[in-house]
Design a protein around this motif. Structure first.
Motif, PDB file in Angstrom:
ATOM      1  N   PRO A 144       0.843  -1.205   0.000  1.00  0.00           N
ATOM      2  CA  PRO A 144       0.000   0.000   0.000  1.00  0.00           C
ATOM      3  C   PRO A 144       0.879   1.256   0.000  1.00  0.00           C
ATOM      4  N   ILE A 145       0.469   2.238  -0.776  1.00  0.00           N
ATOM      5  CA  ILE A 145       1.191   3.510  -0.834  1.00  0.00           C
ATOM      6  C   ILE A 145       0.140   4.618  -0.796  1.00  0.00           C
ATOM      7  N   GLY A 146       0.313   5.568   0.087  1.00  0.00           N
ATOM      8  CA  GLY A 146      -0.672   6.645   0.190  1.00  0.00           C
ATOM      9  C   GLY A 146      -0.792   7.409  -1.109  1.00  0.00           C
ATOM     10  N   PRO A 189       7.997   2.963  -1.371  1.00  0.00           N
ATOM     11  CA  PRO A 189       8.589   1.953  -0.490  1.00  0.00           C
ATOM     12  C   PRO A 189       9.407   0.915  -1.257  1.00  0.00           C
ATOM     13  N   GLN A 190       8.969   0.560  -2.489  1.00  0.00           N
ATOM     14  CA  GLN A 190       9.707  -0.453  -3.253  1.00  0.00           C
ATOM     15  C   GLN A 190      11.131   0.003  -3.542  1.00  0.00           C
ATOM     16  N   GLY A 191      11.322   1.320  -3.614  1.00  0.00           N
ATOM     17  CA  GLY A 191      12.610   1.834  -4.069  1.00  0.00           C
ATOM     18  C   GLY A 191      13.591   2.105  -2.951  1.00  0.00           C
ATOM     19  N   GLN A 192      13.157   1.919  -1.695  1.00  0.00           N
ATOM     20  CA  GLN A 192      14.013   2.389  -0.601  1.00  0.00           C
ATOM     21  C   GLN A 192      15.171   1.455  -0.267  1.00  0.00           C
ATOM     22  N   ILE A 193      14.998   0.187  -0.581  1.00  0.00           N
ATOM     23  CA  ILE A 193      16.061  -0.770  -0.228  1.00  0.00           C
ATOM     24  C   ILE A 193      17.378  -0.410  -0.914  1.00  0.00           C
ATOM     25  N   GLU A 194      17.267   0.028  -2.172  1.00  0.00           N
ATOM     26  CA  GLU A 194      18.490   0.348  -2.919  1.00  0.00           C
ATOM     27  C   GLU A 194      18.808   1.837  -2.916  1.00  0.00           C
TER      28      GLU A 194
END
Lengths: 248, 636
Positions: A144-146, A189-194
């Motif tokens: 989920p993304i706001g 959120p998907q992009g934060q790991i890298e």
């Protein structure tokens, strides 16, 4: 209407170029700017001379391939408008229009108004992605993304990669382009790991390509056809500093 | 006999059966296999990235200066996927049925079902890549309804869904280029296919910057080069979109299927003069609130706002009271053409109809209309200089999407083994009319989820083939063939531009092989095209040299269009029925509606090239309907 043109002509990457003058009579004000160049080229071809080479493709403002300096402004005088969406009614009868390629040492001129923007591809190759292989994705709604967050990411993702920001910058900086991709992915959120490796790699690649530094004149935002905000540059700097501090 | 290779068994089990029985290539062997991908739009980027991730050696070619320019970028509205997030009764079967019915029952059941069944995975993949689809306030994905279906299954990223999906695929591709798994060749155009012992083994490309011809060998070749609607010259496509790669493959033995089926989009901006290069699409969503009309009087001189209500003909509401202004694309476009041809068109060239928001503004208020369509009204004003809040828009139909393309079987393989066609370049899923928001879907599904399986099934038998040697005589012959054609084009030294011939061809096709077709018209079109082609080879002028030269690029594409256009007319001429986008004036009801003939024409037309100057040869692939019963599409 009558239009007087001064256009940069350059045979190839190695030979020096020069401004050449042309005059067009009976230009319809409803013509698009690129259709005016088509008309000029048809005339040059009839005279047995080499038409003017220029970049263009979709002609609806989204592919990012067109882009020239018109009277010293990237994409011409209108705000938030690509060259292909500019129409001749913006100009006055008998006006002189000066047409040059986007200039930057990282964007070598290939022929007339055509330039090489492959440096942008290499900046994206260095980290402008989320490393997910086909088939690895989880169920879409499990992330989920706001709505405000995704809209903010979209504002950055709207960049069309035309290079107007580089062309208009006195330092030929690609900070707006690079930061738009960094912000787009860092805001999700998907992009934060890298996020940390991404920002370091992309900034290093940007420097390697010969783009200059950002000195915050904000001219890039003024000329950007997609209204990409300079606040993304601030985010890029924040992400970069964070990554350097946390570097293991 | 053409074999589509559709697995037997229940509809919902066909693809699973295929996947579980297809051959595999083990990871160590993938490094021994080379794959060429031509085209780097949504279909090309997604297959090139996917194969790169799996460990194949991939080379990817595109004519643009970077893959991010490909025309997938321009799709506005959205992408359909069956997630049933709205709990409104959507299912794979319903999506399948809507698509096959929308295509007027001229597509294969097996293919269409697979498209619907794979659709949900695309949304997952795109979200994981960072595609910013529209969300609800709780953070979950939003959808809207689109194109007259009864459920909400269209995912969207503002009005730039194509751009965002393409960026996802482009970034995945760039990642593989950076990792060294894919070699990217931008500014390269494919000019011939190399076939050795009946298998596709490579391509001849021209470096558009240096003019050099290059040979590239591979164990399989993928064409993901998009549609050829630009053949009409004025179209919603990008200037560089072309049919050359698929046409040259056709001349090497790949069959072309249903080439005349072109979707003509009803809501584009009209042509305003001879100089015009492009027709800009206005989103179809405008028809939700806009009313379409023309004046009752042929020689109406008044401004639209001065024309009283009783002197306006709201022809869609008149002819199709149930669907009115929301009638499907083919119906709305044809009705507009009927009025324009009858002399009721408006605007300086009398080539448009009005799309009027005055009642919607009166009923709902300008604010509400601005909220819904503000960006479109701004775009309209940018292009035309007219404020559509104050006077009606002018719109007209424009060539948009090629339902036809290279014939492919269930594995997306053409009639040449080892040659695959993906996305709009193939003909497979849309029948005679494509539903809105299904084009992005098909391009992505072909590239991410179908070809990786079906290509492995083919490549598994190629492991022992060894590297492809580009010194083979077939490469030399193909390169020679390309070289000769380039010399010929440059050598004509006439006095007319490639655009001149392209515009003339476009006019013939719009008039006689466009929204409506007739036997006499098509026969005339064929002889006109043959004559135009002869003139082309005598009077063309290509200035400049072999290095960067847009005129040379255009000349090669127009030379191919002049052959493809003729085939389109043959295709339309032999189909003695009306279906979807194909409307033959001889086959209509007394009320002017399309009359399909399932008895005689429930087949796919697959054309074989028989040589220059010879008539093409028609092969028929019969369509079998085991699971649905074709019905009459009625929108009355």
């Amino acid at each position: 209407m009558r239009i007087r043109l001064k256009i940069w002509r350059q045979e190839n990457e190695h030979e020096p170029g020069k401004m050449m003058s042309y005059t067009l009579e009976d230009i319809n004000p409803h013509m698009s700017f690129l259709e005016m160049l088509d008309t000029l080229n048809e005339q040059l071809l009839k005279d047995g001379t080499r038409p003017v080479e220029f970049d263009h493709d979709c002609r609806e403002g989204i592919c990012g391939q067109c882009g020239i300096m018109i009277n010293g402004r990237a994409h011409g005088p209108l705000k938030n408008t690509t060259t292909c969406q500019l129409h001749m009614r913006t100009f006055t009868d008998n006006e002189e229009i000066i047409i040059e390629p986007f200039r930057a040492s990282a964007f070598p001129v290939k022929c007339d108004l055509k330039i090489d923007r492959s440096a942008f591809d290499r900046v994206i190759q260095s980290g402008g992605f989320i490393a997910v292989n086909t088939g690895q994705a989880p169920e879409a709604n499990s992330i989920p993304i706001g709505s405000p967050e995704v809209e903010a990411a979209f504002d950055a993702a709207a960049c069309i990669g035309c290079g107007a920001c580089v062309a208009v910058c006195k330092n030929s900086s690609a900070a707006l382009f690079t930061s738009a991709k960094i912000a787009h992915l860092a805001l999700l959120p998907q992009g934060q790991i890298e996020a940390q490796t991404r920002v370091r790699n992309m900034v290093n690649q940007m420097d390697k390509e010969g783009f200059g530094h950002c000195s915050n004149t904000e001219a890039c935002e003024v000329e950007c056809p997609q209204q990409i905000s300079v606040l993304h540059i601030a985010r890029m700097n924040y992400e970069y500093n964070k990554a350097q501090i946390l570097k293991k | 006999m053409l074999d589509a290779k559709i697995p037997a068994g229940p509809l919902e089990e066909k693809w699973n059966y295929y996947k579980t029985h297809a051959k595999l290539v083990n990871p160590a062997n993938r490094r021994k296999l080379d794959v060429i991908v031509v085209g780097a739009g949504l279909a090309g980027s997604s297959i090139a990235a996917s194969l790169g991730e799996m460990g194949y050696n991939v080379k990817c070619f595109c004519f643009q200066d970077t893959p991010r320019r490909a025309h997938s970028v321009a799709a506005q509205g959205g992408v359909n996927a069956c997630k049933n997030y709205k709990n409104d009764g959507d299912s794979v079967y319903r999506m399948f049925y809507d698509t096959i019915k929308g295509g007027d029952f001229r597509a294969r059941e097996g293919n269409v079902y697979r498209l619907a069944a794979c659709s949900a995975s695309l949304i997952d993949q795109a979200v994981a890549q960072g595609v910013p689809f529209g969300r609800e306030y709780g953070g979950y994905l939003n959808n809207r309804s689109f194109g007259g279906v009864q459920v909400s299954r269209t995912f969207y990223a503002r009005g730039q869904t194509g751009q965002q999906l393409l960026q996802g695929a482009y970034q995945a591709l760039m990642r593989q280029v950076g990792a060294g798994n894919v070699q990217l060749f931008a500014r390269h155009e494919m000019l011939d296919l190399v076939v050795i012992e009946k298998k596709a083994r490579g391509i001849i490309v021209r470096n558009m910057d240096t003019g050099a011809l290059e040979r590239h060998g591979a164990h399989a070749v993928v064409l993901a080069t998009g549609g050829f609607g630009k053949i009409y010259y004025l179209s919603t496509l990008a200037m560089g979109c072309n049919g050359s790669a698929i046409w040259r493959a056709h001349k090497r033995g790949a069959f072309m299927a249903n080439p005349s089926w072109t979707q003509i989009h009803p809501t584009s901006l009209p042509q305003s003069g001879e100089y015009q290069s492009k027709l800009t699409l206005m989103s179809e969503s405008l028809r939700n609130d806009g009313r379409i009309w023309v004046p009752v009087n042929k020689d109406e001189q008044r401004e639209p706002n001065q024309i009283p209500e009783e002197e306006r003909d709201y022809y869609l509401e008149r002819r199709y009271p149930a669907f009115g202004n929301l009638s499907p694309r083919d119906i709305a476009s044809r009705a507009a053409k009927e009025r324009i041809d009858a002399g009721f068109g408006i605007g300086p060239l009398k080539n448009a109809v009005y799309l009027d928001f005055s009642r919607a503004i009166k009923d709902q208020g300008e604010d509400k209309i601005r909220k819904k369509y503000g960006n479109l009204f701004r775009m309209y004003e940018k292009i035309t200089g007219v404020n559509a809040y104050l006077e009606p828009m002018r719109i007209s139909p424009a060539a948009h999407f090629s339902m036809g393309g290279l014939w492919v079987d269930y594995e997306l393989m053409t009639t040449i083994p080892g040659l695959f066609a993906l996305g709009e370049a193939n003909f497979a899923d849309h029948g005679a009319n494509r539903l809105g928001a299904n084009s992005l879907l098909q391009a992505s599904i072909d590239g991410y989820f179908i070809a990786p399986y079906t290509m492995a099934n083919y490549l598994a038998d190629e492991i022992k083939a060894g590297p492809i040697d580009v010194r083979h005589a077939a490469f030399a012959a193909a390169e020679e063939n390309v070289q000769q054609q380039l010399h010929l084009l440059m050598g004509i030294q006439g006095n007319l531009s490639a655009d001149h011939f392209h515009k003339a061809l476009g006019k013939i096709l719009y008039d006689k092989c466009g929204l409506s077709r007739s036997k006499d018209g098509l026969e005339k079109a064929i002889s006109d095209i043959v004559a135009l082609r002869e003139e082309f080879w005598q009077r063309l002028y290509v200035p400049g040299g072999y290095a960067i030269n847009s005129e040379l690029e255009k000349a090669g594409r127009v030379a191919d269009y002049l052959e493809l256009g003729e085939l389109m007319c043959y295709d339309a001429l032999t189909r003695n029925e009306s279906c979807g986008a194909h409307f033959r004036t001889e086959y209509q009801t007394p009320e002017g509606e399309a009359m399909r003939n399932d008895q005689d024409f429930s087949f796919i037309s697959a054309w074989e090239w028989t040589g220059a100057g010879k008539s093409p040869l028609l092969h028929k692939e019969p369509l079998h309907f085991e699971f649905v019963t074709p019905t009459v599409r009625s929108y009355k």
